[in-house]
Design a protein around this motif. Structure first.
Motif, PDB file in Angstrom:
ATOM      1  N   SER A 230       0.823  -1.217   0.000  1.00 55.17           N
ATOM      2  CA  SER A 230       0.000   0.000   0.000  1.00 55.17           C
ATOM      3  C   SER A 230       0.853   1.262   0.000  1.00 55.17           C
ATOM      4  CB  SER A 230      -0.944   0.006   1.213  1.00 55.17           C
ATOM      5  OG  SER A 230      -0.211  -0.118   2.422  1.00 55.17           O
ATOM      6  N   MET A 242      -1.249   4.275  -1.986  1.00 53.83           N
ATOM      7  CA  MET A 242      -2.381   3.591  -2.592  1.00 53.83           C
ATOM      8  C   MET A 242      -1.995   2.136  -2.746  1.00 53.83           C
ATOM      9  SD  MET A 242      -1.882   5.069  -6.509  1.00 53.83           S
ATOM     10  CE  MET A 242      -3.463   4.490  -7.066  1.00 53.83           C
ATOM     11  N   THR A 243      -2.965   1.278  -2.917  1.00 51.55           N
ATOM     12  CA  THR A 243      -2.620  -0.119  -3.078  1.00 51.55           C
ATOM     13  C   THR A 243      -1.940  -0.332  -4.426  1.00 51.55           C
ATOM     14  OG1 THR A 243      -4.700  -0.786  -4.115  1.00 51.55           O
ATOM     15  CG2 THR A 243      -4.629  -0.782  -1.697  1.00 51.55           C
ATOM     16  N   ASP A 246      -4.462  -0.941  -7.122  1.00 56.08           N
ATOM     17  CA  ASP A 246      -5.089   0.255  -7.690  1.00 56.08           C
ATOM     18  C   ASP A 246      -4.138   0.969  -8.649  1.00 56.08           C
ATOM     19  OD1 ASP A 246      -7.456  -0.159  -6.350  1.00 56.08           O
ATOM     20  OD2 ASP A 246      -7.037   1.282  -4.745  1.00 56.08           O
ATOM     21  N   ALA A 249      -4.133  -0.937 -11.847  1.00 55.75           N
ATOM     22  CA  ALA A 249      -5.391  -0.698 -12.568  1.00 55.75           C
ATOM     23  C   ALA A 249      -5.346   0.649 -13.273  1.00 55.75           C
ATOM     24  CB  ALA A 249      -6.565  -0.767 -11.600  1.00 55.75           C
TER      25      ALA A 249
END
Length: 262
Positions: A230, A242-243, A246, A249
């Motif tokens: 993360s 952020m992960t 993510d 993505a």
């Protein structure tokens, strides 16, 4: 260079996870990882960043000579700039992926060419970046001739217990470094969060000219799928809270995985 005299570790060194200190250099980042066993460095900026690398280590109350190792995500000069000094002055082990070793040692070269840069030098952002590269000592950099290939057992015994993730394409032996217990991953230039040639901040691939194999570099980030982190620490741009899922993505949502940096 002028940027170096204005650089202040108090505003450029941040603890992004327990014991994981992210350092934003003038144009390239490095990381200090510390625990009860000592500390390591991940990457080391441009050659002209050496005083800043040393200052960042001392800012944390550490002695540069005590570094247990300097890990190199890949052999580009904006990541290996202080490696030769640490190796020669302190005997610090400089370690890279076996596939990247010849590059780090200076026996091979996988770098953006002068011609590629000059074709884009008319653009203000590209021109400013080119000037920085020239002022940084990149063309006269000393390779880390004594660098060695890492192995899992050696890395596991180092502070932070780093784990390599081979992601070829940016360079043949480009790697990310997972700090599992801290929930952090140093991605080097596998993808970044900003760059002098980019107009925005966020997960993004570097311009294709920086990759030895652009298609392979874009495909290689799949090697990060399923990794639980993360905190993302890129080689260029700010740290990302952020992960990793993510961030990947976001990369895949961009046209051709490269967004506005093409």
């Amino acid at each position: 260079m002028q940027q170096s005299t204005e650089w202040d570790p108090r505003s450029r060194v941040s603890e992004q996870a327990p014991g994981v200190h992210f350092v934003e250099g003038p144009a390239s980042n490095w990381i200090v990882v510390r625990d009860h066993a000592g500390f390591i460095l991940i990457d080391s900026g441009y050659p002209s960043d050496l005083p800043l690398v040393l200052a960042s280590v001392r800012h944390l109350g550490l002695d540069p000579a005590d570094a247990r190792a300097l890990l190199v995500t890949h052999g580009h000069v904006d990541h290996t700039g202080s490696a030769a000094h640490f190796s020669e002055a302190y005997g610090t082990p400089v370690l890279s992926a076996p596939e990247e070793l010849a590059h780090v040692q200076g026996k091979e070269k996988h770098q953006v060419t002068v011609g590629q840069v000059l074709r884009r030098a008319w653009r203000p952002r590209a021109f400013r970046w080119m000037v920085h590269v020239l002022q940084s000592g990149a063309l006269a950099a000393t390779p880390a001739a004594q660098a060695r290939a890492w192995d899992a057992a050696t890395l596991r015994a180092l502070p932070g217990s780093p784990e390599p993730v081979l992601l070829p394409g940016h360079t043949p032996g480009n790697a990310a470094i997972l700090l599992r217990s801290a929930g952090a991953v140093a991605v080097g230039d596998s993808f970044v969060s900003g760059h002098p040639l980019s107009t925005w901040t966020g997960p993004q691939m570097l311009h294709r000219m920086y990759h030895s194999d652009p298609g392979e570099a874009e495909a290689a980030v799949r090697g990060l799928d399923g990794i639980d982190a993360s905190v993302i620490l890129p080689g260029h741009g700010p740290a990302l809270r952020m992960t990793l899922a993510d961030a990947l993505a976001a990369l895949r949502s961009q046209t051709g995985c490269a967004g506005s940096t093409r």
